[in-house]
Design a protein around this motif. Structure first.
Motif, mmCIF file in Angstrom:
data_model
loop_
_atom_site.group_PDB
_atom_site.id
_atom_site.type_symbol
_atom_site.label_atom_id
_atom_site.label_comp_id
_atom_site.label_asym_id
_atom_site.label_seq_id
_atom_site.Cartn_x
_atom_site.Cartn_y
_atom_site.Cartn_z
ATOM 1 N N THR A 50 11.877 3.411 -7.115
ATOM 2 C CA THR A 50 12.698 3.294 -8.315
ATOM 3 C C THR A 50 14.003 2.567 -8.008
ATOM 4 O O THR A 50 14.802 3.035 -7.192
ATOM 5 N N PRO A 51 14.239 1.419 -8.677
ATOM 6 C CA PRO A 51 15.473 0.669 -8.430
ATOM 7 C C PRO A 51 16.662 1.292 -9.159
ATOM 8 O O PRO A 51 16.497 1.997 -10.156
ATOM 9 N N VAL B 72 8.418 -3.872 -5.012
ATOM 10 C CA VAL B 72 6.960 -3.960 -4.993
ATOM 11 C C VAL B 72 6.514 -3.125 -3.808
ATOM 12 O O VAL B 72 6.991 -3.339 -2.688
ATOM 13 N N TRP B 73 5.613 -2.172 -4.044
ATOM 14 C CA TRP B 73 5.200 -1.256 -2.985
ATOM 15 C C TRP B 73 3.686 -1.163 -2.927
ATOM 16 O O TRP B 73 3.001 -1.446 -3.904
ATOM 17 N N PRO B 74 3.152 -0.752 -1.774
ATOM 18 C CA PRO B 74 1.697 -0.642 -1.631
ATOM 19 C C PRO B 74 1.147 0.460 -2.539
ATOM 20 O O PRO B 74 1.750 1.521 -2.673
ATOM 21 N N GLN B 75 0.020 0.190 -3.159
ATOM 22 C CA GLN B 75 -0.603 1.147 -4.067
ATOM 23 C C GLN B 75 -1.658 1.999 -3.372
ATOM 24 O O GLN B 75 -1.984 3.083 -3.834
ATOM 25 N N ALA B 76 -2.185 1.514 -2.264
ATOM 26 C CA ALA B 76 -3.248 2.232 -1.541
ATOM 27 C C ALA B 76 -2.644 3.159 -0.484
ATOM 28 O O ALA B 76 -1.554 2.898 0.028
ATOM 29 N N VAL C 299 12.647 5.612 -2.729
ATOM 30 C CA VAL C 299 11.211 5.604 -2.433
ATOM 31 C C VAL C 299 10.724 7.038 -2.289
ATOM 32 O O VAL C 299 11.198 7.779 -1.438
ATOM 33 N N LYS C 300 9.770 7.401 -3.124
ATOM 34 C CA LYS C 300 9.199 8.755 -3.122
ATOM 35 C C LYS C 300 7.766 8.675 -2.625
ATOM 36 O O LYS C 300 6.965 7.891 -3.126
#
Length: 145
Positions: free
Chosen positions: A64-65, A73-77, A105-106
């Motif tokens: 969350t910005p 942009v973060w990895p989804q897997a 980042v959570k």
């Protein structure tokens, strides 16, 4: 046992509760990055590299910005143990001036998030051209033989 004793016992249990921290599961190469001076209107990005140091897969739940000018942009897997990945922080550089932004980042199943920070200074086109010209005049450093 009186009401006050129950409250004190509950408070002590709450204090002793272990907070699961992201730092116990992932190791970031860096938690902050300074872009230095950048040209207004020219978006920039930086990759925050991290490694899963736990014995099980981890999942980035959210990134969350702190404002709309920053786009993570973060990895989804799921990321397997011992593997590396990245969170890319984008900054649109629309507003002139110094900036300090963050991305929270959570990770799934982890109580305490990690905060990544980006900073720098956005210069208008004229000031950026002057900065580049001055930077080009800077004396070269290095060893002489």
């Amino acid at each position: 046992m009186g009401f006050a004793s129950i409250l004190i016992s509950a408070a002590l249990v709450a204090q002793n509760a272990t907070v699961v921290k992201a730092e116990d599961f992932v190791k970031f190469k860096e938690l902050s990055y300074n872009f230095g001076k950048i040209k207004q209107g020219k978006p920039v990005t930086h990759d925050f590299q991290f490694t899963n140091i736990s014995d099980k897969a981890v999942v980035v739940e959210t990134a969350t910005p702190s404002c709309g000018c920053t786009t993570p942009v973060w990895p989804q897997a799921p990321l397997a143990k011992g593997k590396d990945d990245k969170i890319t922080a984008g900054f649109n550089a629309l507003a002139q001036g110094a900036f300090n932004k963050s991305i929270t980042v959570k990770f799934a199943g982890i109580d305490a998030p990690i905060e990544l920070k980006i900073s720098g200074e956005v210069l208008n086109a004229d000031d950026y051209a002057k900065y580049e010209k001055e930077k080009g005049k800077a004396p070269k450093t290095g060893s002489r033989k």
